[in-house]
Design a protein around this motif. Structure first.
Motif, PDB file in Angstrom:
ATOM      1  N   ILE A   1       0.845  -1.176   0.015  1.00  0.00           N
ATOM      2  CA  ILE A   1       0.082  -0.066   0.041  1.00  0.00           C
ATOM      3  C   ILE A   1       0.817   1.038  -0.172  1.00  0.00           C
ATOM      4  O   ILE A   1       1.786   1.378   0.842  1.00  0.00           O
ATOM      5  N   ASN A   2       0.656   2.037  -0.829  1.00  0.00           N
ATOM      6  CA  ASN A   2       1.619   3.385  -0.813  1.00  0.00           C
ATOM      7  C   ASN A   2       0.480   4.565  -0.679  1.00  0.00           C
ATOM      8  O   ASN A   2      -0.197   4.803  -1.841  1.00  0.00           O
ATOM      9  N   PRO A   3       0.485   4.801   0.566  1.00  0.00           N
ATOM     10  CA  PRO A   3      -0.496   6.167   0.803  1.00  0.00           C
ATOM     11  C   PRO A   3       0.047   7.356   0.134  1.00  0.00           C
ATOM     12  O   PRO A   3       1.171   7.682   0.067  1.00  0.00           O
ATOM     13  N   LEU A   4      -0.854   8.195  -0.062  1.00  0.00           N
ATOM     14  CA  LEU A   4      -0.556   9.596  -0.673  1.00  0.00           C
ATOM     15  C   LEU A   4      -0.721  10.545   0.394  1.00  0.00           C
ATOM     16  O   LEU A   4      -1.143  11.970   0.058  1.00  0.00           O
ATOM     17  N   GLY A   5      -0.672  10.311   1.594  1.00  0.00           N
ATOM     18  CA  GLY A   5      -0.800  10.924   2.760  1.00  0.00           C
ATOM     19  C   GLY A   5      -1.183   9.949   3.942  1.00  0.00           C
ATOM     20  O   GLY A   5      -1.102   8.729   3.979  1.00  0.00           O
ATOM     21  N   LYS A   6      -1.315  10.486   5.211  1.00  0.00           N
ATOM     22  CA  LYS A   6      -1.920   9.573   6.331  1.00  0.00           C
ATOM     23  C   LYS A   6      -3.169   8.972   5.801  1.00  0.00           C
ATOM     24  O   LYS A   6      -4.155   9.523   5.754  1.00  0.00           O
TER      25      LYS A   6
END
Length: 161
Positions: free
Chosen positions: A142-147
């Motif tokens: 999973i590569n989040p774009l923020g928290k």
């Protein structure tokens, strides 16, 4: 008298055939059974495994599961609070997800892909991946774009040994 004599001869011939042929047939069947058993390879065993993560806050790349070997990815289920993330599922050194900027892109294409379901349900987003076979292994990120909040991640797979 002739009938009696023919009956005795018939009985002797039947008994003689039983005594000589039956052991030969039994030996031939036993030999054939051994040859078949030796010719059939031993069946592989399958071990079902599970990786699970519950209630995690993620703000950088997160490796959900990494598996080496041969088998089948039965199911992946993610429940997250936002679409602000990218997913990466690398199977046998190839990313199997379509190119996407965030989860909204996967929501748009998932109706057309048999192995992928992505949808919104009561304010959370559900990702479901199913039935992907692998020869060398897989890694799921999973590569989040923020928290983001990962409510649950479940990976269920079979390894062939």
């Amino acid at each position: 008298m002739i009938d009696e004599l023919l009956s005795k001869i018939s009985e002797c011939v039947r008994k003689s055939i039983e005594d000589t042929v039956a052991p030969l047939v039994t030996a031939a069947v036993d030999k054939l059974a051994r040859e078949i058993t030796e010719a059939i390879p031993e069946l592989p065993s399958i071990a079902t495994k599970k990786v699970e993560h519950v209630r995690r806050v993620i703000d950088r790349a997160f490796e959900v599961a990494k598996v080496r070997g041969r088998g089948r990815l039965r199911e992946v289920m993610l429940i997250v609070n936002t679409t602000n993330l990218r997913l990466e599922l690398v199977v046998d050194n190839r990313d199997v997800f379509p190119s996407h900027n965030d989860l909204n892109d996967l929501i748009a294409v998932s109706p057309y892909l048999k192995y992928l379901d992505v949808f919104e349900s009561d304010g959370t987003y559900v990702v479901r991946v199913s039935d992907i076979h692998f020869l060398k292994g897989f890694t799921f990120f999973i590569n989040p774009l923020g928290k983001i909040t990962l409510s649950r991640a479940l990976v269920l797979y079979d390894l062939i040994t």
